[in-house]
Design an enzyme around this catalytic site. Structure first.
Site, PDB file in Angstrom:
ATOM      1  N   PHE A   1      -4.524  -4.505  -8.372  1.00  0.00           N
ATOM      2  CA  PHE A   1      -5.687  -3.687  -8.049  1.00  0.00           C
ATOM      3  C   PHE A   1      -5.709  -2.496  -8.993  1.00  0.00           C
ATOM      4  O   PHE A   1      -4.792  -2.290  -9.780  1.00  0.00           O
ATOM      5  CB  PHE A   1      -5.633  -3.233  -6.580  1.00  0.00           C
ATOM      6  CG  PHE A   1      -4.424  -2.400  -6.218  1.00  0.00           C
ATOM      7  CD1 PHE A   1      -4.501  -1.015  -6.181  1.00  0.00           C
ATOM      8  CD2 PHE A   1      -3.212  -3.004  -5.913  1.00  0.00           C
ATOM      9  CE1 PHE A   1      -3.391  -0.250  -5.853  1.00  0.00           C
ATOM     10  CE2 PHE A   1      -2.095  -2.245  -5.581  1.00  0.00           C
ATOM     11  CZ  PHE A   1      -2.190  -0.858  -5.556  1.00  0.00           C
ATOM     12  N   GLY A   2      -6.754  -1.708  -8.918  1.00  0.00           N
ATOM     13  CA  GLY A   2      -6.843  -0.514  -9.762  1.00  0.00           C
ATOM     14  C   GLY A   2      -6.874  -0.870 -11.243  1.00  0.00           C
ATOM     15  O   GLY A   2      -7.652  -1.711 -11.679  1.00  0.00           O
TER      16      GLY A   2
ATOM     17  N   ASP B   1      -4.551  -2.402 -12.850  1.00  0.00           N
ATOM     18  CA  ASP B   1      -3.640  -3.517 -13.127  1.00  0.00           C
ATOM     19  C   ASP B   1      -4.170  -4.505 -14.172  1.00  0.00           C
ATOM     20  O   ASP B   1      -3.396  -4.974 -15.003  1.00  0.00           O
ATOM     21  CB  ASP B   1      -3.293  -4.274 -11.836  1.00  0.00           C
ATOM     22  CG  ASP B   1      -2.374  -3.465 -10.919  1.00  0.00           C
ATOM     23  OD1 ASP B   1      -2.046  -2.310 -11.256  1.00  0.00           O
ATOM     24  OD2 ASP B   1      -1.985  -4.001  -9.860  1.00  0.00           O
TER      25      ASP B   1
ATOM     26  N   LYS C   1       5.704  -8.115 -10.013  1.00  0.00           N
ATOM     27  CA  LYS C   1       5.207  -6.749 -10.175  1.00  0.00           C
ATOM     28  C   LYS C   1       6.135  -5.749  -9.489  1.00  0.00           C
ATOM     29  O   LYS C   1       6.457  -4.704 -10.056  1.00  0.00           O
ATOM     30  CB  LYS C   1       3.785  -6.636  -9.620  1.00  0.00           C
ATOM     31  CG  LYS C   1       3.168  -5.260  -9.839  1.00  0.00           C
ATOM     32  CD  LYS C   1       1.783  -5.143  -9.227  1.00  0.00           C
ATOM     33  CE  LYS C   1       1.306  -3.704  -9.289  1.00  0.00           C
ATOM     34  NZ  LYS C   1       0.115  -3.460  -8.496  1.00  0.00           N
TER      35      LYS C   1
ATOM     36  N   ASP D   1       1.349   9.167  -4.235  1.00  0.00           N
ATOM     37  CA  ASP D   1       0.250   9.534  -5.131  1.00  0.00           C
ATOM     38  C   ASP D   1       0.599   8.936  -6.473  1.00  0.00           C
ATOM     39  O   ASP D   1       1.732   9.064  -6.952  1.00  0.00           O
ATOM     40  CB  ASP D   1       0.064  11.050  -5.234  1.00  0.00           C
ATOM     41  CG  ASP D   1      -1.267  11.387  -5.898  1.00  0.00           C
ATOM     42  OD1 ASP D   1      -2.306  10.864  -5.450  1.00  0.00           O
ATOM     43  OD2 ASP D   1      -1.277  12.153  -6.882  1.00  0.00           O
TER      44      ASP D   1
ATOM     45  N   THR E   1      -1.690   6.106   4.018  1.00  0.00           N
ATOM     46  CA  THR E   1      -2.633   5.717   2.975  1.00  0.00           C
ATOM     47  C   THR E   1      -3.846   5.046   3.607  1.00  0.00           C
ATOM     48  O   THR E   1      -3.735   4.412   4.652  1.00  0.00           O
ATOM     49  CB  THR E   1      -1.998   4.767   1.934  1.00  0.00           C
ATOM     50  OG1 THR E   1      -2.944   4.518   0.886  1.00  0.00           O
ATOM     51  CG2 THR E   1      -1.572   3.439   2.542  1.00  0.00           C
TER      52      THR E   1
END
Length: 195
Positions: A153-154, A156, A174, A70, A7
């Site tokens: 992140f993203g 979240d 999490k 992914d 990644t």
């Protein structure tokens, strides 16, 4: 056992490392290579296919057992969008912030009970002898009407499951409930069959 995580996403790497190290793996990543990993064109039609594309690409360089993930957020009322395009939902140069803004705009005026969503993580594993497998972890919840918390992140800050908003959880909280945590627990079980 050494395992290579394929990644370029630093946040994803931290999350995968955090879960894999206590399982007894020596985790290697792009940071341990002389050159950066090549960009992989995600042409798969499923999360599984994209995870395998990334794993195969990195395995050619790392040469050891390689793992790739992914993942994405699938919103029911948006016919599964952003889905496979979660990371680049807001176009070229997408950021976490621009993706969240686009998602909020797409759901403007949609009531809470119609904002259901599923976070998906597919993990692919490739062994030097050619064997491979994929596992899929999910977490169901909904998209909040505004961003919450400072963690994660993203997507979240927008994703809320039964345990709360991802971005308001500690890393450990999490990991216990997240799509990636669920996928890695399945990964650990599956891996035992191959070792």
């Amino acid at each position: 056992m050494k395992i290579f995580i394929a990644t370029k996403n630093r946040n994803k790497l931290c999350e995968l490392e955090r879960i894999l190290r206590p399982m007894g793996f020596e985790v290697l990543s792009e940071n341990d290579l002389e050159n950066p990993l090549p960009e992989v064109e995600e042409t798969g039609k499923t999360y599984e296919e994209n995870a395998l594309l990334k794993a195969h690409s990195a395995f050619k360089i790392a040469g050891i057992t390689t793992v790739a993930d992914d993942s994405g957020l699938s919103v029911d009322i948006l016919d599964g969008a952003p889905g496979l395009y979660s990371a680049r939902y807001s176009g070229n140069g997408a950021t976490y912030s621009s993706n969240n803004e686009k998602l909020l705009a797409a759901l403007k005026g949609v009531p809470r009970d119609k904002r259901t969503a599923t976070f998906v993580s597919c993990i692919a594993c490739i062994f030097p002898d050619g064997r491979e497998f994929t596992v899929r972890g999910e977490c169901k919840g909904y998209v909040a009407e505004e961003c919450h918390g400072n963690g994660g992140f993203g997507y979240d800050p927008l994703f809320v499951c039964d345990a709360g908003c991802y971005a308001e959880m500690t890393a450990e909280e999490k990991d216990r409930v997240s799509h990636r945590g669920n996928a890695l627990r399945l990964f650990k079980k599956e891996l035992k069959k191959y070792l």
